[in-house]
Design a protein around this motif. Structure first.
Motif, PDB file in Angstrom:
ATOM      1  N   LYS A  23       0.870  -0.946  -0.243  1.00  0.00           N
ATOM      2  CA  LYS A  23       0.208   0.290   0.019  1.00  0.00           C
ATOM      3  C   LYS A  23       0.912   1.020   0.144  1.00  0.00           C
ATOM      4  N   PRO A  24       0.112   2.154  -0.256  1.00  0.00           N
ATOM      5  CA  PRO A  24       0.668   3.286  -0.316  1.00  0.00           C
ATOM      6  C   PRO A  24       1.550   3.516   1.048  1.00  0.00           C
ATOM      7  N   THR A  25       2.802   4.734   0.747  1.00  0.00           N
ATOM      8  CA  THR A  25       3.619   5.356   2.888  1.00  0.00           C
ATOM      9  C   THR A  25       3.573   7.252   2.594  1.00  0.00           C
ATOM     10  N   ASP A  26       3.619   6.703   3.818  1.00  0.00           N
ATOM     11  CA  ASP A  26       3.512   7.962   4.519  1.00  0.00           C
ATOM     12  C   ASP A  26       5.114   8.778   3.753  1.00  0.00           C
ATOM     13  N   GLU A  27       5.942   7.913   4.062  1.00  0.00           N
ATOM     14  CA  GLU A  27       7.066   8.215   3.430  1.00  0.00           C
ATOM     15  C   GLU A  27       7.613   8.276   2.153  1.00  0.00           C
ATOM     16  N   PHE A  28       7.946   8.639   1.491  1.00  0.00           N
ATOM     17  CA  PHE A  28       8.662   8.360   0.158  1.00  0.00           C
ATOM     18  C   PHE A  28      10.226   7.427   0.282  1.00  0.00           C
ATOM     19  N   GLU A  29       9.662   6.329  -0.251  1.00  0.00           N
ATOM     20  CA  GLU A  29      10.502   4.587  -1.060  1.00  0.00           C
ATOM     21  C   GLU A  29      10.284   5.017  -2.828  1.00  0.00           C
TER      22      GLU A  29
END
Length: 785
Positions: free
Chosen positions: A167-173
């Motif tokens: 799922k999408p994350t709160d921090e960029f990766e």
């Protein structure tokens, strides 16, 4: 199922990367330490967060990293790493057959639904053919065993497989993995995830697989290979934080596959005690092979096995927390289009070739309410609706077959439409009665209606000629049946032999519907005498609705729908954590009372005995599974799994495929036979050792052992049986301690074992097998940013 972990350690010496086959979930470990323990895991298998050792449920779970290590590239590969799961084919039509603990449906028709529920991000995939795309950017895959009807949308009897994407994350990766392997296979997977703006996060992932070199080799044309790959998959997820208590997740996905299909290998039946006359092409007319993974044959040109398939869809999930409860709504739409050619007969000639053109559209909606407090009583209640429309054009070519010589029929065209509509209401309650006892009960009521209309049509004038000049005067008239009108070129050529029905005694389209209204339920009692020990007992009932035969047909009686099947499961299980947290032993034992199992049978028609479907009145299944995970010493992890099955048909008068001649049907007592696709023993084992070679680098070596026992082929006999096989994989790699990059070398089927997961009779008679891949080796490099 989601996974949460806490880290406990004393002297940290580096990160231990693990790959595990755990009955109850993917288990991560602490950093390599003087004292190592298995970590706490939180799951949502029952759609709320629970500690895995606090809930009685049997499930195999695999992380995305674990799937990569084990070489799992598609849903069908899951059978190689999951004890109790078998995935095979009944024929070369591009339709996989999923079986869990001996519960499966051996029908090659695209229109058949699976006994195993298939879910992608909680969205049901009603037809097995839709599950054949590549797996990529996976958070995990879960295999739940036994009926699961109280919480999941489609009615099934065997269990289910959940595919869950990251799922999408709160921090960029971001990251990329590049894999190059034998047969010139280039596999590139990449992703990027993070916030777009305040309250909005997104994740975009993609996978491309290309290969210009096939691994199957033609027995008659030197240099002609099969197995080339051209696959592209993209998934985009956007999460909207609508408020502090509400969020919306959009999931858009596309998979396009223009790869080669695989071909079968023909063999002489006398080599395994079968009658060589089963090869109706003619003895010695085609080359045979046994023992060579790569040997196969197929018809070249426009009939060459290939696919041009596309799966695209969108889903929207809304989660909204209220005071004391949560609302979840999942709306989904998927469209699947395929055009693919397959070759059943393992020969260069056109004995039984088919081209399927399929269009499937699926819409589903689930709405549920659940408690979200920490009381001793938790609950879920909801409703589910789905509708799917399918149309298929099933072109069949047998220009060089026995039937072409005997009857002059060279080409058929079976066209049908199927609409299925399902609505259900469900409820699930968990009650923590005392500190040691918990009771879980659930039920679902489903109403499902299925309509089918279709016919086998004349394609090039040969079927019409045979019907008018051979079947009608020499077969229908002597049988005392009404004389039908002549079949015009291109018209429907299925004779209505059902007395009292519309168009009785005529060649006509078959139309019918079937309705199934049934309850599914489940009850589990958990007993936890300590924090490290859990015993559970479950009684559950599942059903699978009836359906229709989408195969080529000669008579209406061949197309009469088969009825629903029912299964009652009795299961006892144990979960334990021992040796101060370094050893986990999980076991389950079960007994199934299987009623009206849907199964392949013989349809007795004017032109011979061909494919049919029926219900087996009574069967029983018993067995057990054990999973062990052991942190043997610092850096060394051992995982072992075993499954045992004992299946038996206890009541069934099956149709004899050798003695029956229309309209006389001869049966035999099939009781005492084993069920198809049910190996008695299955074993899996993985050993992983990792150690630090510097303050910044880690080294890893690992090996896998896989064993699947032989199968009997069920009532279909030796022609559908498979031999036991043992496979071994190995890998080694180097990475940095933070896991930001890694390079890995691997080999799969390293002893080049000849094995065949599927065997059957080709469309018009030859004995054929579908061999597994030979030894492969490659290198993978992955980087995270």
């Amino acid at each position: 199922m989601s996974i949460k972990m806490k880290t406990h350690y004393k002297t940290c010496r580096g990160l231990l990367l693990t790959t595990a086959l755990a009955t109850t979930g993917v288990i991560a470990t602490a950093p390599v330490a003087a004292q190592m323990v298995l970590e706490e895991i939180t799951v949502t298998a029952q759609k709320r967060e629970q500690g895995i050792n606090d809930v009685g449920i049997t499930v195999n779970a695999f992380s995305g990293d674990m799937l990569d290590d084990l070489g799992v590239k598609s849903a069908e590969d899951m059978a190689l790493v999951t004890p109790g799961l078998t995935i095979t084919n009944t024929a070369a039509t591009g339709v996989p057959i999923y079986t869990i603990r001996g519960v499966g449906f051996s029908d090659y028709s695209t229109a058949a639904s699976s006994t195993v529920g298939l879910y992608f991000d909680e969205v049901a995939i009603p037809y097995a053919v839709m599950s054949r795309g590549v797996l990529f950017d996976m958070e995990r895959v879960e295999v739940l065993k036994g009926p699961q009807g109280d919480l999941y949308g489609r009615n099934t009897t065997a269990g289910q497989i959940n595919f869950i994407s990251k799922k999408p994350t709160d921090e960029f990766e971001a990251g990329v993995a590049v894999d190059y392997s034998r047969f010139n296979v280039l596999d590139v997977e990449t992703y990027a995830s993070g916030p777009i703006t305040s309250g909005i996060q997104a994740r975009l992932s993609a996978k491309v697989v290309q290969s210009s070199e096939g691994w199957q080799q033609s027995l008659t044309r030197e240099g002609d290979t099969l197995g080339k790959r051209d696959e592209v998959a993209v998934r985009g997820l956007i999460n909207f934080d609508l408020s502090d208590n509400a969020k919306l997740l959009l999931n858009m996905h596309l998979i396009r596959d223009k790869s080669d299909n695989l071909a079968t290998t023909a063999y002489d039946g006398t080599d395994i005690g079968l009658d060589s006359t089963q090869n109706l092409i003619s003895a010695g007319a085609i080359p045979y092979s046994l023992g060579d993974n790569r040997a196969a044959d197929w018809t070249p040109g426009e009939y060459r096995p290939r696919r041009d398939n596309e799966m695209k869809g969108i889903s929207a999930r809304l989660d909204w927390d209220f005071e004391g409860m949560s609302l979840t709504s999942i709306t989904a739409y998927d469209k699947f289009d395929r055009s693919e050619a397959n070759d059943w007969d393992g020969a260069e000639i056109r004995d039984s070739n088919n081209i399927n053109v399929t269009d499937i559209e699926v819409f589903s909606q689930e709405v549920r309410l659940s408690s979200n407090n920490d009381s001793n009583l938790s609950w879920i209640a909801g409703v589910y609706y789905s509708k799917d429309d399918m149309s298929e054009d099933y072109n069949y070519f047998m220009n060089d077959s026995y039937y072409s010589v005997a009857l002059g029929i060279t080409e058929l065209d079976t066209r049908y439409d199927q609409t299925t509509e399902s609505i259900a209401a469900f409820g699930h309650v968990e009650w923590q009665m005392t500190d040691k006892f918990k009771l879980t009960v659930g039920a679902r009521y489903t109403e499902e209606d299925r309509e089918w209309s279709g016919c086998t049509y004349d394609r090039n004038g040969t079927l019409a000629f045979a019907a008018n000049n051979i079947i009608t005067p020499f077969l229908i008239a002597p049988a005392g049946l009404p004389i039908p009108d002549d079949v015009a070129d291109g018209a429907c050529a299925v004779y209505n032999d059902i007395e009292g029905s519309d168009n009785y005694g005529q060649y006509s389209v078959f139309t019918d519907d079937i309705a199934t209204n049934k309850w599914m339920w489940k009850a589990t009692l958990d007993y936890a005498p300590t924090d490290d020990l859990l015993f559970y007992g479950t009684i559950s009932k599942g059903f699978k609705s009836g359906g229709f035969n989408g195969a080529n047909a000669n008579t209406h009686s061949q197309l009469v729908p088969y009825g629903p099947e029912d299964l009652i499961s009795y299961e006892l299980g144990m979960k334990s954590t021992l040796a101060e947290g370094r050893l986990q032993v999980n076991a389950a034992f079960f007994y199934y009372d299987y009623q009206d199992k849907q199964e392949q049978d013989t349809a007795v028609t004017f032109v011979g005995n061909i494919s049919g479907l029926t219900n087996v009145p009574k069967s029983k299944i018993k067995g057990g599974e054990v999973e062990v995970r052991w942190l043997a010493t610092e850096g060394l992890t051992v995982d072992m799994g075993a499954a045992y099955l004992d299946t038996e048909i206890t009541e069934w008068e099956a149709v004899s495929s050798t003695d029956s001649v229309y309209p006389t049907i001869v049966t035999f007592d099939a009781s005492g036979l084993e069920l198809a696709n049910s190996p008695k023993w299955q074993f899996n084992s993985t050993v992983t050792y990792e150690w630090a070679i510097s303050s910044k680098l880690m080294m890893m070596v690992a090996g896998d052992a896989i064993y699947k026992d032989s199968t009997t082929g069920g009532a279909q006999g030796l022609a559908y049986a498979t031999e036991d096989y043992f496979l071994a994989n190995a890998r080694m790699g180097i990475s940095d301690v933070d896991g930001d990059w890694s390079i890995k070398l691997y080999g799969r089927n390293i002893f080049n074992k000849y094995y065949y997961p599927a065997a059957f009779v080709g469309g018009n008679g030859p004995y054929v097998r579908m061999a597994g891949m030979p030894v492969t080796y490659g290198i993978t490099a992955s980087f995270k940013f």
